[in-house]
Design a protein around this motif. Structure first.
Motif, PDB file in Angstrom:
ATOM      1  N   ASN A  15       0.736  -1.064  -0.135  1.00 36.15           N
ATOM      2  CA  ASN A  15       0.068   0.242   0.052  1.00 36.15           C
ATOM      3  C   ASN A  15       0.774   1.379  -0.020  1.00 36.15           C
ATOM      4  O   ASN A  15       0.653   2.189  -0.633  1.00 36.15           O
ATOM      5  CB  ASN A  15      -0.886   0.093   1.211  1.00 36.15           C
ATOM      6  N   ARG A  23      -2.934   4.673  -3.860  1.00 36.38           N
ATOM      7  CA  ARG A  23      -4.051   4.041  -3.402  1.00 36.38           C
ATOM      8  C   ARG A  23      -4.745   4.960  -2.196  1.00 36.38           C
ATOM      9  O   ARG A  23      -4.049   5.952  -1.777  1.00 36.38           O
ATOM     10  CB  ARG A  23      -3.730   2.863  -2.704  1.00 36.38           C
ATOM     11  N   ASP A  73      -7.334  -1.044   1.966  1.00 42.18           N
ATOM     12  CA  ASP A  73      -7.410  -0.363   0.771  1.00 42.18           C
ATOM     13  C   ASP A  73      -8.718  -0.505   0.222  1.00 42.18           C
ATOM     14  O   ASP A  73      -9.540  -1.345  -0.236  1.00 42.18           O
ATOM     15  CB  ASP A  73      -6.489  -1.340  -0.407  1.00 42.18           C
ATOM     16  N   THR A  76      -9.463   2.038  -2.676  1.00 38.65           N
ATOM     17  CA  THR A  76      -9.210   2.767  -3.739  1.00 38.65           C
ATOM     18  C   THR A  76     -10.451   2.551  -4.789  1.00 38.65           C
ATOM     19  O   THR A  76     -10.953   3.330  -5.277  1.00 38.65           O
ATOM     20  CB  THR A  76      -7.751   2.424  -4.634  1.00 38.65           C
TER      21      THR A  76
END
Length: 525
Positions: free
Chosen positions: A105, A152, A177, A179
């Motif tokens: 990440n 991200r 995450d 995103t």
């Protein structure tokens, strides 16, 4: 994903999906949870004060019985394989652990970070924000979003672990995450906002330049194309004859774009003297030239900041100013007159012209590089002639508009509509608009009748209705001579309504080259 649990045979382990539906479990789980075989979801289990630790993995979650005798190696294996990022720092902010997902990440190797202060990731631009100090100060869990150097979007939940005296011993970050979720959320919001803007604009029938009224195929195709490009910050060149509605199309593009709440600045390049064009566009600083305002002046480019700059009749821009305009279009930078530091411009540029920029380029009157920069997307507004559906709806639209403007209630007789449709409208929509305004103001008994129309519009229909071949039966005239007379009458009549070779060819179902030859042969300008 396989996790090695050898050496801990007495540990209950349950595997469930992200919806907590039980997928699998080991033998020892049945001993700890007597109703395990009868239920399908984790929250249906009879825990009886038993504690389970939930470990998020990529495709499923592992639920493990908490036991103080578990080996450190087991937990490290579980955490290293976690789908979520796990990061641990001590109370002084020194990084002591991070798993594989952290490296993915943040784009930083754990060997580079372990032993350093957590601010290292901010100072080296691996992440935009870090709230470690806030967690230590408040001694409370904080959840926030981060943007990482890898592009991200991370949802970071930082939790303090307190010792017996209430001091922060460690801070544990559990990060996910998000995103893809963020992109979908932003795209959905953008689509909703755009649809809302389109609906508000399209339903605003009070707008004189409304775009929701067209019925012809050619205009519906233009509207679909405009909607396709409105949300994309590309330069658009609008072409078409005078009066076809190029400014209206530019306003429509702005009103359904993400810039709609910002200014729409319209400048007609034919209305500004050449010697004032630069100062009007780019502005000037205090005392830049004799006669300048002592405070300086903002140019139209700066006034359009965040919105749309519409340059109408772009072909009239002086050649000596086109280089500066090119820099604005290409680099989004410009220099005020008298300025020493360039300014940046966050604007969308739309241009329009009724001239052939290609011809101007060939003749050295327009820069080729500027032309290609402006002409990323080209949209052509067609002439009104022949668009009978649009002529009729525009007629009623303008009558409604001017009725409201002048607080009257004028109607139009059905018998007038064929006369309106048969006219060629060389001035296009602008000519139709001005005529409807005149008729609304001049109507007797609140009704527009045939007799109220100008003679040229009446004659366009009467000429077609009363057309007779004017053949002179003179002795000695050959068949060819008679046919030439008939041909001349037909071409002259149609050329009054269809005043270009293209339009005449379309009306008479002949080639454009034939139409051009007939015009030269029979029509005198």
């Amino acid at each position: 994903m396989t996790i090695d649990i050898n050496g801990i045979p007495s540990m209950p382990i349950i595997i469930a999906n992200k919806n907590k539906k039980i997928l699998d479990y080991n033998f020892f789980s049945e001993m700890f949870f007597q109703n395990l075989k009868k239920v399908r979801y984790m929250d249906q289990l009879d825990f009886q004060d038993k504690k389970l630790m939930q470990i998020p993995l990529k495709d499923f979650d592992a639920y493990i019985f908490c036991d103080d005798n578990l080996s450190d190696g087991f937990f490290k294996t579980i955490i290293d394989n976690s789908y979520d990022e796990i990061f641990v720092a001590d109370g002084n902010g020194i990084a002591i652990y991070c798993n594989d997902m952290f490296e993915n990440n943040y784009g930083v190797n754990r060997g580079e970070l372990i032993g350093k202060h957590v601010n290292y990731v901010v100072e080296n631009n691996y992440v935009d924000i870090l709230l470690f100090d806030d967690v230590v100060k408040s001694k409370k869990t904080i959840t926030y979003k981060q943007k990482t150097i890898t592009g991200r979007t991370i949802l970071n939940t930082s939790s303090p672990i307190l010792d017996n005296e209430g001091n922060v011993s460690y801070v544990v970050e559990n990060c996910r995450d998000i995103t893809e979720n963020e992109l979908l959320y932003n795209a959905l919001n953008h689509t909703k906002e755009r649809l809302k803007k389109e609906e508000e604009f399209v339903n605003n029938d009070d707008s004189k330049n409304s775009f929701n009224i067209f019925k012809s195929k050619v205009m519906n195709e233009i509207i679909l194309r405009a909607n396709r490009f409105a949300g994309k910050d590309v330069n658009i060149l609008i072409t078409g004859a005078s009066g076809t509605g190029k400014t209206s199309l530019a306003k429509y593009l702005h009103n359904v774009s993400p810039r709609s709440k910002k200014p729409f600045v319209n400048i007609n390049c034919t209305t500004i003297p050449e010697n004032l064009m630069e100062s009007e566009l780019f502005g000037y600083t205090k005392g830049a030239f004799t006669g300048a305002l002592t405070t300086g002046k903002k140019g139209l480019v700066e006034q359009a900041e965040g919105g749309t700059l519409f340059l109408d009749e772009i072909g009239e821009i002086p050649i000596n100013l086109q280089g500066k305009l090119l820099e604005l279009v290409q680099e989004k930078e410009y220099l005020e007159i008298g300025g020493t530091k360039k300014k940046t411009a966050d604007i969308r540029i739309i241009t329009a012209t009724n001239r052939s920029l290609e011809e101007l380029v060939k003749n050295g009157q327009f820069r080729e590089d500027l032309y290609y920069r402006l002409n990323v997307v080209q949209m052509n507004m067609p002439s009104l002639d022949g668009r009978e559906q649009d002529i009729e709806v525009l007629t009623h639209h303008f009558i409604r508009f001017f009725n409201k403007k002048y607080n009257v209630s004028v109607s139009i007789s059905d018998s007038v509509i064929p006369y309106i449709k048969n006219y060629s409208w060389p001035g296009n929509i602008r000519e139709l608009e001005h005529l409807m305004e005149y008729l609304v103001l001049n109507a007797q008994n609140y009704s527009i009748e045939i007799g109220d129309l100008p003679k040229n519009i009446i004659s366009a229909t009467e000429d077609l209705e009363n057309f007779k071949l004017n053949i002179e039966f003179e002795k000695g005239l050959s068949y060819k001579d008679l046919m030439d007379q008939a041909e001349s009458d037909i071409v002259n009549l149609y050329h009054k309504k269809y005043n270009s070779s293209y339009k005449l060819a379309e009306a008479l179902k002949i080639s454009q080259s034939t139409a051009n030859r007939l015009i030269k042969k029979h029509c005198r300008d």
